[in-house]
Design an enzyme around this catalytic site. Sequence first.
Site, PDB file in Angstrom:
ATOM      1  N   HIS A 177       0.831  -1.210   0.000  1.00 57.53           N
ATOM      2  CA  HIS A 177       0.000   0.000   0.000  1.00 57.53           C
ATOM      3  C   HIS A 177       0.868   1.263   0.000  1.00 57.53           C
ATOM      4  O   HIS A 177       2.055   1.246   0.376  1.00 57.53           O
ATOM      5  CB  HIS A 177      -0.915   0.011   1.226  1.00 57.53           C
ATOM      6  CG  HIS A 177      -0.157   0.052   2.526  1.00 57.53           C
ATOM      7  ND1 HIS A 177       0.373   1.209   3.049  1.00 57.53           N
ATOM      8  CD2 HIS A 177       0.169  -0.937   3.386  1.00 57.53           C
ATOM      9  CE1 HIS A 177       0.989   0.946   4.174  1.00 57.53           C
ATOM     10  NE2 HIS A 177       0.883  -0.359   4.415  1.00 57.53           N
ATOM     11  N   GLY A 178       0.264   2.382  -0.375  1.00 57.71           N
ATOM     12  CA  GLY A 178       0.959   3.663  -0.326  1.00 57.71           C
ATOM     13  C   GLY A 178       1.166   4.162   1.101  1.00 57.71           C
ATOM     14  O   GLY A 178       0.655   3.591   2.076  1.00 57.71           O
ATOM     15  N   GLN A 179       1.886   5.231   1.197  1.00 59.35           N
ATOM     16  CA  GLN A 179       2.268   5.802   2.487  1.00 59.35           C
ATOM     17  C   GLN A 179       1.062   6.288   3.300  1.00 59.35           C
ATOM     18  O   GLN A 179       0.080   6.795   2.758  1.00 59.35           O
ATOM     19  CB  GLN A 179       3.222   6.980   2.267  1.00 59.35           C
ATOM     20  CG  GLN A 179       3.823   7.550   3.542  1.00 59.35           C
ATOM     21  CD  GLN A 179       4.490   8.888   3.304  1.00 59.35           C
ATOM     22  OE1 GLN A 179       3.841   9.916   3.122  1.00 59.35           O
ATOM     23  NE2 GLN A 179       5.812   8.872   3.254  1.00 59.35           N
ATOM     24  N   GLU A 203      -2.098  -6.953   7.886  1.00 61.22           N
ATOM     25  CA  GLU A 203      -0.723  -6.830   8.367  1.00 61.22           C
ATOM     26  C   GLU A 203      -0.537  -7.509   9.719  1.00 61.22           C
ATOM     27  O   GLU A 203      -1.498  -7.755  10.459  1.00 61.22           O
ATOM     28  CB  GLU A 203      -0.336  -5.343   8.445  1.00 61.22           C
ATOM     29  CG  GLU A 203       1.084  -5.049   8.919  1.00 61.22           C
ATOM     30  CD  GLU A 203       2.190  -5.648   8.049  1.00 61.22           C
ATOM     31  OE1 GLU A 203       2.194  -6.882   7.857  1.00 61.22           O
ATOM     32  OE2 GLU A 203       3.059  -4.889   7.589  1.00 61.22           O
ATOM     33  N   ASP A 237      -0.090  -8.206  13.443  1.00 61.65           N
ATOM     34  CA  ASP A 237      -0.621  -7.536  14.633  1.00 61.65           C
ATOM     35  C   ASP A 237       0.539  -7.291  15.600  1.00 61.65           C
ATOM     36  O   ASP A 237       1.124  -8.240  16.117  1.00 61.65           O
ATOM     37  CB  ASP A 237      -1.694  -8.423  15.269  1.00 61.65           C
ATOM     38  CG  ASP A 237      -2.399  -7.754  16.440  1.00 61.65           C
ATOM     39  OD1 ASP A 237      -1.889  -6.740  16.954  1.00 61.65           O
ATOM     40  OD2 ASP A 237      -3.452  -8.274  16.866  1.00 61.65           O
ATOM     41  N   ARG A 247      -6.006   1.362   4.052  1.00 68.70           N
ATOM     42  CA  ARG A 247      -4.854   1.835   3.278  1.00 68.70           C
ATOM     43  C   ARG A 247      -4.558   0.923   2.095  1.00 68.70           C
ATOM     44  O   ARG A 247      -4.130   1.381   1.025  1.00 68.70           O
ATOM     45  CB  ARG A 247      -3.625   1.984   4.172  1.00 68.70           C
ATOM     46  CG  ARG A 247      -3.164   0.721   4.896  1.00 68.70           C
ATOM     47  CD  ARG A 247      -2.089   1.075   5.916  1.00 68.70           C
ATOM     48  NE  ARG A 247      -1.515  -0.056   6.628  1.00 68.70           N
ATOM     49  CZ  ARG A 247      -1.984  -0.552   7.757  1.00 68.70           C
ATOM     50  NH1 ARG A 247      -3.083  -0.038   8.310  1.00 68.70           N
ATOM     51  NH2 ARG A 247      -1.357  -1.559   8.362  1.00 68.70           N
ATOM     52  N   ASN A 261       3.407   5.749   8.563  1.00 67.81           N
ATOM     53  CA  ASN A 261       4.636   5.407   7.847  1.00 67.81           C
ATOM     54  C   ASN A 261       5.601   6.578   7.860  1.00 67.81           C
ATOM     55  O   ASN A 261       6.799   6.431   8.150  1.00 67.81           O
ATOM     56  CB  ASN A 261       4.339   5.046   6.389  1.00 67.81           C
ATOM     57  CG  ASN A 261       3.636   3.728   6.204  1.00 67.81           C
ATOM     58  OD1 ASN A 261       2.774   3.624   5.339  1.00 67.81           O
ATOM     59  ND2 ASN A 261       3.974   2.705   6.964  1.00 67.81           N
TER      60      ASN A 261
END
Length: 206
Positions: free
Chosen positions: A8-10, A82, A84, A57, A14
Amino acid sequence: MLIAFIRHGQTDWNREGLLQGSSDIPLNDTGREQAHDAFMTLRSRPWDVVVSSPLQRARETAQIIADGLDIPLGRAYPELIERDYGPLEGTSAAAAIERWPAREYPGAESLESVARRGEAALAAIVADIRDGAVLVVCHGTIIRYTLARLAGRPVPGIDNGSISMLRFEDGAWQVATVNGIPLEEIPIEHAARQPSREGEAPVSRS
């Protein structure tokens, strides 16, 4: 079957170097630009569908890519969420890595579990789609450790908006590229030493 993993993008987390994990943080404007850059790279060959993690995201990145390529946005797979990070989510990634360099953080999902989930997600995608060229938008840690498990060797941290390719042939996965670089060109020692990109300020890739 051809699969492209796309991180995914920022997000703002991040950018700030915070562990994000299962926290549902949205893209920022840089992240949307990275999603646009990704579909510009991907348009050089035909793709059939985009699937993703259900976190916003990843889902928004997938929608931007689907719209740009004029292909369907497929289902969200919970197996692609993602890692945990438990009580460490929202804290400094650099501090966590310094304290626990093996990345076995207290209260977090194990890396073995993350890699198993990644394999399970790929198996579900193959069962649903069976053949073709599929874009899979998810997250840096699950991409990294799934690819490492399939390749049987370390791979580097995954950049926001980057594209990593693999094929399913004769019942087995073959990792072709990581962050757009052929796997055979990435030294094992370099990949093993490279810090995780779990929360670091990401590199924009076009």
